[in-house]
Motif scaffolding. Structure first.
Motif, PDB file in Angstrom:
ATOM      1  N   PRO A  45       0.836  -1.203   0.000  1.00  0.00           N
ATOM      2  CA  PRO A  45       0.000   0.000   0.000  1.00  0.00           C
ATOM      3  C   PRO A  45       0.867   1.249   0.000  1.00  0.00           C
ATOM      4  O   PRO A  45       1.924   1.272   0.634  1.00  0.00           O
ATOM      5  CB  PRO A  45      -0.800  -0.123   1.304  1.00  0.00           C
ATOM      6  N   PRO A  46       0.458   2.286  -0.731  1.00  0.00           N
ATOM      7  CA  PRO A  46       1.257   3.529  -0.752  1.00  0.00           C
ATOM      8  C   PRO A  46       1.439   4.087   0.656  1.00  0.00           C
ATOM      9  O   PRO A  46       0.510   4.103   1.461  1.00  0.00           O
ATOM     10  CB  PRO A  46       0.423   4.472  -1.618  1.00  0.00           C
ATOM     11  N   SER A  47       2.652   4.522   0.945  1.00  0.00           N
ATOM     12  CA  SER A  47       2.943   5.079   2.265  1.00  0.00           C
ATOM     13  C   SER A  47       2.664   6.570   2.273  1.00  0.00           C
ATOM     14  O   SER A  47       2.924   7.274   1.289  1.00  0.00           O
ATOM     15  CB  SER A  47       4.404   4.816   2.630  1.00  0.00           C
ATOM     16  N   THR A  48       2.145   7.055   3.376  1.00  0.00           N
ATOM     17  CA  THR A  48       1.888   8.498   3.501  1.00  0.00           C
ATOM     18  C   THR A  48       3.189   9.299   3.481  1.00  0.00           C
ATOM     19  O   THR A  48       3.190  10.492   3.197  1.00  0.00           O
ATOM     20  CB  THR A  48       1.129   8.800   4.802  1.00  0.00           C
ATOM     21  N   SER A  49       4.303   8.614   3.763  1.00  0.00           N
ATOM     22  CA  SER A  49       5.605   9.284   3.748  1.00  0.00           C
ATOM     23  C   SER A  49       6.118   9.493   2.329  1.00  0.00           C
ATOM     24  O   SER A  49       7.083  10.231   2.124  1.00  0.00           O
ATOM     25  CB  SER A  49       6.623   8.473   4.538  1.00  0.00           C
ATOM     26  N   GLY A  50       5.500   8.804   1.371  1.00  0.00           N
ATOM     27  CA  GLY A  50       5.995   8.875   0.006  1.00  0.00           C
ATOM     28  C   GLY A  50       7.138   7.931  -0.271  1.00  0.00           C
ATOM     29  O   GLY A  50       7.729   7.955  -1.354  1.00  0.00           O
TER      30      GLY A  50
END
Length: 329
Positions: A45-50
């Motif tokens: 899943p994409p991380s909020t940290s980028g």
């Protein structure tokens, strides 16, 4: 009255862990060439940290031309490994048939190169679902420039199943393995993984025999991108660096072969000995053990006996830690 707790075990029965098949690269069965069943590519899943690194379980570096073998412990799961590329190359990344469990469905992704800020991004540079053997994954002839890349192996239903990731430099600035001298100051970075359900059940059965003895068992994986094998000194130092075992640091470490270590273990944990070797060994490697021991009063007129075993599987790149305790009644 002091109870004697040290019991001598019988001769070691040899057990061998056999890899799941040996199909040469390119020898793909007909069903894997064009009749593969539709499967789902499990992307982290994409991380909020980028940075996709934060959405994975990082297990350490893997050198080009090397491999790593481990197993999934939950569904879904995303394991990541760092690969350093010295210059422009063409590479292959593959979850191989040999060393991987039957009926395993994997995904394979390459992220990077790593930016100056330390991020691998969230969009894979290359990815594959089941181009490999059966439902296994392979990314072939991928061009890479110099830098650090994150290789992710995933599965949606692989809990308890083993896989082997092989990295290959096909052409270009292929690196040479690190010389033996490079390991002099190397520290093992241990990554804890769950033990198998069978070992857990055997351990619990041993713990149920007496109320005055107890055992604990842990498994750690590590990466080793060097030509010379890791040593027992490397493994022992890494375990001593863990806070929960610091009380053993003042005790002398005794180096043993795997069969010799059996004489120091309580008989209620006898079944663990063969099972550990069969589960984590490759059948040929020189498994080594460091043991440390101390005793001290735990109550008025009663002593406690504490022994730690650090078991190194140098080729399988695993460290098993077994601790047994006994109390005077």
């Amino acid at each position: 009255m002091r109870r004697e707790l040290m019991k001598v075990w019988n001769v070691l029965p040899v057990a061998v862990l056999v890899a799941c098949g040996n199909v040469p690269s390119g020898d793909k069965p007909a069903e894997a060439l064009g009749q593969q069943k539709q499967a789902v590519l499990y992307v982290p899943p994409p991380s909020t940290s980028g940075n996709i690194y934060d959405s994975t379980t990082y297990l350490g570096p893997v050198n080009l031309g090397g491999s790593v073998q481990t197993y999934f412990t939950q569904n879904p799961q995303f394991y990541s490994f760092k690969v350093t590329v010295p210059g422009s190359i063409t590479a292959r990344f593959e979850v191989t048939h040999g060393g991987s469990s039957m009926n395993l469905d994997t995904g394979l992704m390459v992220y990077g190169p790593r930016s100056a800020s330390g991020s691998y991004g969230i969009q894979p540079y290359k990815q594959d679902d089941n181009y490999g053997y059966g439902d296994l994954s392979k990314i072939d002839e991928v061009p890479l420039t110099a830098g650090e890349y994150l290789v992710v192996v995933s599965s949606g239903s692989g809990s308890g199943k083993q896989f082997r990731l092989q990295t290959t430099c096909l052409s270009g600035a292929c690196p040479t393995p690190s010389p033996v001298s490079d390991t002099s100051g190397v520290e093992l970075a241990l990554s804890e993984q769950s033990i198998t359900a069978q070992l857990e059940a055997t351990l619990e059965a041993g713990n149920d025999v007496h109320h005055w003895t107890e055992g604990s068992l842990r498994r750690f994986d590590f990466a080793w991108p060097y030509t010379s094998p890791p040593t027992l000194t490397h493994a022992d130092a890494a375990v001593m660096a863990l806070q929960e075992y610091s009380q053993y640091a003042a005790d002398d470490a005794i180096a043993l072969s795997y069969s010799q270590a059996r004489a120091y273990l309580y008989s209620e944990f006898d079944p663990l000995h063969a099972q550990i070797l069969a589960t984590y060994g490759n059948g040929t490697e020189n498994v080594q053990v460091a043991t440390r021991y101390h005793e001290y009063p735990v109550a008025a007129g009663a002593d406690g006996w504490f022994r730690l075993f650090v078991i190194l599987f140098p080729q399988s790149k695993k460290v098993i830690v077994f601790e047994q305790t006994g109390y005077e009644t």
